[in-house]
Scaffold this motif. Structure first.
Motif, PDB file in Angstrom:
ATOM      1  N   HIS A  62       0.820  -1.220   0.000  1.00 49.87           N
ATOM      2  CA  HIS A  62       0.000   0.000   0.000  1.00 49.87           C
ATOM      3  C   HIS A  62       0.852   1.268   0.000  1.00 49.87           C
ATOM      4  O   HIS A  62       0.476   2.279   0.582  1.00 49.87           O
ATOM      5  CB  HIS A  62      -1.011  -0.008   1.147  1.00 49.87           C
ATOM      6  CG  HIS A  62      -1.987  -1.122   1.013  1.00 49.87           C
ATOM      7  ND1 HIS A  62      -3.018  -1.105   0.104  1.00 49.87           N
ATOM      8  CD2 HIS A  62      -2.070  -2.320   1.643  1.00 49.87           C
ATOM      9  CE1 HIS A  62      -3.687  -2.237   0.191  1.00 49.87           C
ATOM     10  NE2 HIS A  62      -3.145  -2.984   1.109  1.00 49.87           N
ATOM     11  N   ASP A  63       2.009   1.186  -0.674  1.00 52.47           N
ATOM     12  CA  ASP A  63       2.902   2.336  -0.812  1.00 52.47           C
ATOM     13  C   ASP A  63       2.517   3.093  -2.084  1.00 52.47           C
ATOM     14  O   ASP A  63       2.728   2.584  -3.187  1.00 52.47           O
ATOM     15  CB  ASP A  63       4.348   1.850  -0.889  1.00 52.47           C
ATOM     16  CG  ASP A  63       5.353   2.968  -1.059  1.00 52.47           C
ATOM     17  OD1 ASP A  63       4.949   4.146  -1.232  1.00 52.47           O
ATOM     18  OD2 ASP A  63       6.558   2.662  -1.043  1.00 52.47           O
ATOM     19  N   PRO A  64       1.952   4.301  -1.953  1.00 50.15           N
ATOM     20  CA  PRO A  64       1.540   5.052  -3.148  1.00 50.15           C
ATOM     21  C   PRO A  64       2.669   5.259  -4.164  1.00 50.15           C
ATOM     22  O   PRO A  64       2.410   5.372  -5.356  1.00 50.15           O
ATOM     23  CB  PRO A  64       1.049   6.390  -2.587  1.00 50.15           C
ATOM     24  CG  PRO A  64       0.640   6.080  -1.192  1.00 50.15           C
ATOM     25  CD  PRO A  64       1.602   5.016  -0.721  1.00 50.15           C
ATOM     26  N   ARG A  66       4.613   3.090  -5.165  1.00 47.67           N
ATOM     27  CA  ARG A  66       4.672   1.871  -5.989  1.00 47.67           C
ATOM     28  C   ARG A  66       3.382   1.629  -6.780  1.00 47.67           C
ATOM     29  O   ARG A  66       3.207   0.583  -7.389  1.00 47.67           O
ATOM     30  CB  ARG A  66       4.950   0.656  -5.100  1.00 47.67           C
ATOM     31  CG  ARG A  66       6.329   0.677  -4.508  1.00 47.67           C
ATOM     32  CD  ARG A  66       6.618  -0.597  -3.768  1.00 47.67           C
ATOM     33  NE  ARG A  66       8.024  -0.630  -3.390  1.00 47.67           N
ATOM     34  CZ  ARG A  66       8.593  -1.641  -2.783  1.00 47.67           C
ATOM     35  NH1 ARG A  66       7.891  -2.704  -2.468  1.00 47.67           N
ATOM     36  NH2 ARG A  66       9.865  -1.589  -2.469  1.00 47.67           N
ATOM     37  N   TRP A  67       2.476   2.586  -6.763  1.00 48.58           N
ATOM     38  CA  TRP A  67       1.162   2.423  -7.377  1.00 48.58           C
ATOM     39  C   TRP A  67       1.239   2.057  -8.860  1.00 48.58           C
ATOM     40  O   TRP A  67       0.592   1.112  -9.310  1.00 48.58           O
ATOM     41  CB  TRP A  67       0.333   3.680  -7.154  1.00 48.58           C
ATOM     42  CG  TRP A  67      -1.019   3.674  -7.800  1.00 48.58           C
ATOM     43  CD1 TRP A  67      -1.474   4.533  -8.743  1.00 48.58           C
ATOM     44  CD2 TRP A  67      -2.100   2.762  -7.545  1.00 48.58           C
ATOM     45  NE1 TRP A  67      -2.776   4.223  -9.091  1.00 48.58           N
ATOM     46  CE2 TRP A  67      -3.175   3.135  -8.367  1.00 48.58           C
ATOM     47  CE3 TRP A  67      -2.261   1.671  -6.709  1.00 48.58           C
ATOM     48  CZ2 TRP A  67      -4.390   2.474  -8.379  1.00 48.58           C
ATOM     49  CZ3 TRP A  67      -3.475   0.995  -6.707  1.00 48.58           C
ATOM     50  CH2 TRP A  67      -4.524   1.388  -7.538  1.00 48.58           C
ATOM     51  N   ASP A  68       2.016   2.807  -9.643  1.00 41.51           N
ATOM     52  CA  ASP A  68       2.093   2.526 -11.083  1.00 41.51           C
ATOM     53  C   ASP A  68       2.645   1.126 -11.343  1.00 41.51           C
ATOM     54  O   ASP A  68       2.139   0.399 -12.191  1.00 41.51           O
ATOM     55  CB  ASP A  68       2.917   3.589 -11.803  1.00 41.51           C
ATOM     56  CG  ASP A  68       2.220   4.938 -11.857  1.00 41.51           C
ATOM     57  OD1 ASP A  68       0.971   4.977 -11.740  1.00 41.51           O
ATOM     58  OD2 ASP A  68       2.923   5.962 -12.006  1.00 41.51           O
ATOM     59  N   ARG A  71      -0.068  -1.438 -10.407  1.00 40.56           N
ATOM     60  CA  ARG A  71      -1.099  -1.538 -11.443  1.00 40.56           C
ATOM     61  C   ARG A  71      -0.604  -2.359 -12.633  1.00 40.56           C
ATOM     62  O   ARG A  71      -1.307  -3.248 -13.104  1.00 40.56           O
ATOM     63  CB  ARG A  71      -1.518  -0.138 -11.914  1.00 40.56           C
ATOM     64  CG  ARG A  71      -2.444   0.573 -10.966  1.00 40.56           C
ATOM     65  CD  ARG A  71      -2.698   2.015 -11.386  1.00 40.56           C
ATOM     66  NE  ARG A  71      -2.991   2.184 -12.788  1.00 40.56           N
ATOM     67  CZ  ARG A  71      -4.216   2.245 -13.320  1.00 40.56           C
ATOM     68  NH1 ARG A  71      -5.264   2.157 -12.538  1.00 40.56           N
ATOM     69  NH2 ARG A  71      -4.379   2.407 -14.605  1.00 40.56           N
ATOM     70  N   ASP A 105      -6.398   3.003   2.354  1.00 36.59           N
ATOM     71  CA  ASP A 105      -6.178   3.970   1.277  1.00 36.59           C
ATOM     72  C   ASP A 105      -7.250   3.762   0.207  1.00 36.59           C
ATOM     73  O   ASP A 105      -7.274   2.730  -0.474  1.00 36.59           O
ATOM     74  CB  ASP A 105      -4.778   3.791   0.692  1.00 36.59           C
ATOM     75  CG  ASP A 105      -4.408   4.852  -0.332  1.00 36.59           C
ATOM     76  OD1 ASP A 105      -5.315   5.430  -0.975  1.00 36.59           O
ATOM     77  OD2 ASP A 105      -3.206   5.095  -0.511  1.00 36.59           O
ATOM     78  N   GLU A 107      -7.663   5.391  -2.556  1.00 40.70           N
ATOM     79  CA  GLU A 107      -7.231   5.722  -3.915  1.00 40.70           C
ATOM     80  C   GLU A 107      -6.218   4.747  -4.484  1.00 40.70           C
ATOM     81  O   GLU A 107      -6.062   4.666  -5.704  1.00 40.70           O
ATOM     82  CB  GLU A 107      -6.624   7.130  -3.938  1.00 40.70           C
ATOM     83  CG  GLU A 107      -7.622   8.213  -3.600  1.00 40.70           C
ATOM     84  CD  GLU A 107      -6.973   9.586  -3.562  1.00 40.70           C
ATOM     85  OE1 GLU A 107      -5.950   9.788  -4.262  1.00 40.70           O
ATOM     86  OE2 GLU A 107      -7.472  10.452  -2.845  1.00 40.70           O
ATOM     87  N   HIS A 108      -5.496   4.048  -3.620  1.00 43.20           N
ATOM     88  CA  HIS A 108      -4.427   3.142  -4.056  1.00 43.20           C
ATOM     89  C   HIS A 108      -4.669   1.752  -3.464  1.00 43.20           C
ATOM     90  O   HIS A 108      -4.076   1.399  -2.443  1.00 43.20           O
ATOM     91  CB  HIS A 108      -3.059   3.666  -3.617  1.00 43.20           C
ATOM     92  CG  HIS A 108      -2.784   5.056  -4.069  1.00 43.20           C
ATOM     93  ND1 HIS A 108      -2.958   6.143  -3.252  1.00 43.20           N
ATOM     94  CD2 HIS A 108      -2.377   5.533  -5.270  1.00 43.20           C
ATOM     95  CE1 HIS A 108      -2.651   7.246  -3.920  1.00 43.20           C
ATOM     96  NE2 HIS A 108      -2.301   6.908  -5.158  1.00 43.20           N
ATOM     97  N   ASN A 109      -5.546   0.989  -4.098  1.00 46.95           N
ATOM     98  CA  ASN A 109      -5.814  -0.370  -3.634  1.00 46.95           C
ATOM     99  C   ASN A 109      -6.218  -1.236  -4.822  1.00 46.95           C
ATOM    100  O   ASN A 109      -6.485  -0.732  -5.916  1.00 46.95           O
ATOM    101  CB  ASN A 109      -6.874  -0.374  -2.525  1.00 46.95           C
ATOM    102  CG  ASN A 109      -8.212   0.122  -2.991  1.00 46.95           C
ATOM    103  OD1 ASN A 109      -8.866  -0.511  -3.825  1.00 46.95           O
ATOM    104  ND2 ASN A 109      -8.648   1.275  -2.484  1.00 46.95           N
TER     105      ASN A 109
END
Length: 123
Positions: A62-64, A66-68, A71, A105, A107-109
């Motif tokens: 859940h580290d934003p 690392r979001w891209d 995904r 979070d 937005e980032h899940n």
């Protein structure tokens, strides 16, 4: 590439109260939400197979930042899992769904990424 969904896809934390407008409530996490009973969750199904792999979930953490990367990797996992996607699309063909997730979070899940995959494909 995913095909667009026919019915609305909503997102909701598993800890929020069920609502009449939720439609089919589908848990899309690989782990059961802590402290929530099956009766409280009121789900149509627990789609464990559609959740990110344990290794990917742990890597993301859940580290934003690392979001891209999350995904991209999750989309690759989804594309390689046609049975789980087919099961989910079956629910989508019957009516609106709410994808339930436990992450704090909003937005980032994985549910956000899954909805994006279903609506827009892997792009």
């Amino acid at each position: 590439m995913a095909s667009p969904a026919r019915h609305p896809i909503r997102l909701k934390r598993a800890y929020e109260e069920p609502a009449p407008g939720d439609g089919q409530r589908l848990l899309v996490d690989g782990l059961w939400p802590r402290g929530v009973t099956k009766a409280d969750l009121q789900i149509e199904a627990w789609l464990k197979a559609i959740a990110p792999s344990t290794a990917l979930r742990r890597w993301f953490g859940h580290d934003p930042a690392r979001w891209d990367g999350f995904r991209s990797r999750y989309f690759a996992e989804l594309a390689a899992n046609p049975e789980a996607l087919s099961q989910l699309r079956g629910y989508l063909s019957r009516g609106p769904v709410t994808l339930l997730y436990a992450a704090r979070d909003e937005e980032h899940n994985n549910a956000v990424a899954l909805r994006d995959f279903l609506l827009h494909g892997s792009g």
